[in-house]
Design a protein around this motif. Structure first.
Motif, PDB file in Angstrom:
ATOM      1  N   CYS A 112      78.177 -48.917  -8.634  1.00  0.00           N
ATOM      2  CA  CYS A 112      78.219 -47.995  -7.498  1.00  0.00           C
ATOM      3  C   CYS A 112      79.634 -47.964  -6.945  1.00  0.00           C
ATOM      4  O   CYS A 112      80.602 -48.216  -7.660  1.00  0.00           O
ATOM      5  CB  CYS A 112      77.214 -48.443  -6.436  1.00  0.00           C
ATOM      6  N   HIS A 116      81.535 -50.169  -9.622  1.00  0.00           N
ATOM      7  CA  HIS A 116      82.533 -49.412 -10.386  1.00  0.00           C
ATOM      8  C   HIS A 116      83.801 -49.217  -9.561  1.00  0.00           C
ATOM      9  O   HIS A 116      84.915 -49.383 -10.052  1.00  0.00           O
ATOM     10  CB  HIS A 116      81.993 -48.013 -10.741  1.00  0.00           C
ATOM     11  N   GLY A 117      83.603 -48.829  -8.292  1.00  0.00           N
ATOM     12  CA  GLY A 117      84.731 -48.394  -7.470  1.00  0.00           C
ATOM     13  C   GLY A 117      85.712 -49.509  -7.155  1.00  0.00           C
ATOM     14  O   GLY A 117      86.914 -49.335  -7.309  1.00  0.00           O
ATOM     15  N   CYS A 119      85.123 -53.307  -7.938  1.00  0.00           N
ATOM     16  CA  CYS A 119      85.231 -54.333  -8.995  1.00  0.00           C
ATOM     17  C   CYS A 119      85.755 -53.738 -10.300  1.00  0.00           C
ATOM     18  O   CYS A 119      86.651 -54.299 -10.935  1.00  0.00           O
ATOM     19  CB  CYS A 119      83.867 -54.980  -9.245  1.00  0.00           C
TER      20      CYS A 119
ATOM     21  N   MET B  43      88.771 -47.805   0.273  1.00  0.00           N
ATOM     22  CA  MET B  43      88.789 -48.071  -1.173  1.00  0.00           C
ATOM     23  C   MET B  43      90.117 -48.708  -1.586  1.00  0.00           C
ATOM     24  O   MET B  43      90.132 -49.678  -2.348  1.00  0.00           O
ATOM     25  CB  MET B  43      88.580 -46.767  -1.961  1.00  0.00           C
ATOM     26  N   ILE B  47      90.363 -52.359  -3.188  1.00  0.00           N
ATOM     27  CA  ILE B  47      90.847 -52.519  -4.564  1.00  0.00           C
ATOM     28  C   ILE B  47      92.092 -53.412  -4.594  1.00  0.00           C
ATOM     29  O   ILE B  47      92.219 -54.278  -5.471  1.00  0.00           O
ATOM     30  CB  ILE B  47      91.133 -51.137  -5.199  1.00  0.00           C
ATOM     31  N   THR B  50      90.961 -57.094  -4.118  1.00  0.00           N
ATOM     32  CA  THR B  50      90.118 -57.528  -5.233  1.00  0.00           C
ATOM     33  C   THR B  50      90.932 -57.646  -6.523  1.00  0.00           C
ATOM     34  O   THR B  50      90.754 -58.600  -7.301  1.00  0.00           O
ATOM     35  CB  THR B  50      88.950 -56.542  -5.426  1.00  0.00           C
ATOM     36  N   PHE B  54      91.174 -60.842  -8.926  1.00  0.00           N
ATOM     37  CA  PHE B  54      90.763 -60.779 -10.336  1.00  0.00           C
ATOM     38  C   PHE B  54      91.928 -61.143 -11.254  1.00  0.00           C
ATOM     39  O   PHE B  54      91.746 -61.769 -12.292  1.00  0.00           O
ATOM     40  CB  PHE B  54      90.268 -59.361 -10.686  1.00  0.00           C
ATOM     41  N   PHE B  87      74.058 -40.395  -9.012  1.00  0.00           N
ATOM     42  CA  PHE B  87      74.508 -41.132  -7.822  1.00  0.00           C
ATOM     43  C   PHE B  87      75.338 -40.208  -6.939  1.00  0.00           C
ATOM     44  O   PHE B  87      75.161 -40.189  -5.707  1.00  0.00           O
ATOM     45  CB  PHE B  87      75.298 -42.371  -8.251  1.00  0.00           C
ATOM     46  N   CYS B  97      75.591 -45.311   0.154  1.00  0.00           N
ATOM     47  CA  CYS B  97      75.729 -45.985  -1.133  1.00  0.00           C
ATOM     48  C   CYS B  97      75.167 -47.406  -0.971  1.00  0.00           C
ATOM     49  O   CYS B  97      74.901 -47.833   0.146  1.00  0.00           O
ATOM     50  CB  CYS B  97      77.176 -45.966  -1.613  1.00  0.00           C
ATOM     51  N   PRO B  98      74.942 -48.120  -2.074  1.00  0.00           N
ATOM     52  CA  PRO B  98      74.173 -49.372  -1.989  1.00  0.00           C
ATOM     53  C   PRO B  98      74.691 -50.402  -0.985  1.00  0.00           C
ATOM     54  O   PRO B  98      73.928 -50.835  -0.108  1.00  0.00           O
ATOM     55  CB  PRO B  98      74.226 -49.893  -3.432  1.00  0.00           C
TER      56      PRO B  98
END
Lengths: 153, 133
Positions: A112, A116-117, A119, B43, B47, B50, B54, B87, B97-98
């Motif tokens: 989601c 996707h967005g 991670c 976002m 990102i 994260t 990562f 979606f 969204c979730p």
């Protein structure tokens, strides 16, 4: 044209915290925490159907429940100190129909906005980037069409 | 211990979603209608942090304190794009969204229960009638 009529810092600060949460979980447990899998793994407690009993879902259901409880607790801590009104005016039918499509679509796509967005893109996954471009474009078109059709709120 | 880290990380994530307004469908719909581009900042911020975790996590430390580093799942499947289309329709219809809808329940946004029930039913239908692999 003002891109951020309601200011920009809560968005940026919130986004950095979202990253801190996902990044922190990765650094401490190695897990890549997207949100949508919770809607599948939770069914493994309730349905005996083969799909939901797959080890990949059963093995993750406990941590995904803990993750979701964390989301609820963190959001409630913010709301408890905020004077904002958090109750949406968006019509129940839109939430229900939207929810159905979000649940079906994110699980079919395996990700989601967070999976996707955040991670996927952070890991440099091309399929995730493709999924994000597709769901963003479709959602923008649908939202504009709904507004043009006079659906409010 | 592992679950405590996950609970804490989830709480930071949820706090950030509430602070940024992503728990409000109206704010998400304002982005999708090009009234307010704040979602792009959320976002980008998410990102950026994260991606650092990562990238540098596995280079700085062979193993996390609890468990192993999970390899990324970067496989293109038949459902990747079709699922993203469905979606996207749902996201455009409702602005939910979730992660945001689950956090939204924590803010006391009770009508979001319609969305959460819908998402559970949708995920069930996917597992029963459109499973992959």
């Amino acid at each position: 044209m003002n891109l951020f009529p309601n200011g920009w810092w809560p968005y940026l600060a919130g986004g950095l915290l979202v990253g801190a949460g996902i990044g922190g979980i990765f650094l401490t447990t190695g897990l890549r925490a997207g949100a949508s899998s919770f809607f599948t793994t939770t069914w493994s407690w309730l349905s005996r159907h083969d799909y939901f009993q797959r080890p990949v879902f059963r093995d993750a259901r406990t941590w995904r429940l803990a993750f979701t409880l964390g989301l609820l607790v963190g959001a409630s801590l913010f709301a408890a100190r905020s004077p904002q009104d958090f109750v949406t005016r968006v019509a129940p039918w839109r939430l229900l129909v939207g929810g159905l499509l979000v649940g079906f679509g994110t699980r079919l796509s395996r990700g989601c906005t967070s999976g996707h967005g955040i991670c996927g893109i952070s890991a440099g996954s091309k399929p995730s980037l493709l999924a994000v471009l597709v769901f963003m474009a479709v959602a923008i078109l649908v939202a504009h069409a709904m507004r043009a059709a006079g659906v409010t709120p | 211990m592992k679950l405590l880290w996950i609970l804490l990380g989830g709480a930071i994530f949820g706090f950030g979603l509430a602070l940024s307004g992503m728990t409000k469908p109206e704010v998400v719909l304002a982005f999708l209608n090009f009234d307010d581009f704040g979602l792009m900042l959320v976002m980008a911020g998410g990102i950026a942090v994260t991606a650092l975790a990562f990238h540098f996590g596995p280079r700085l430390r062979a193993k996390p304190p609890c468990g192993e580093y999970e390899p990324p799942d970067a496989k293109l499947r038949r459902g990747t794009v079709l699922g993203a289309v469905l979606f996207g329709i749902g996201w455009g219809v409702a602005g939910i969204c979730p992660g945001a809808m689950l956090a939204s329940l924590g803010t006391g946004n009770w009508p979001i229960v319609y969305g959460i029930v819908g998402a559970f039913l949708g995920a069930y239908a996917q597992g029963r009638w459109a499973p992959e692999e």
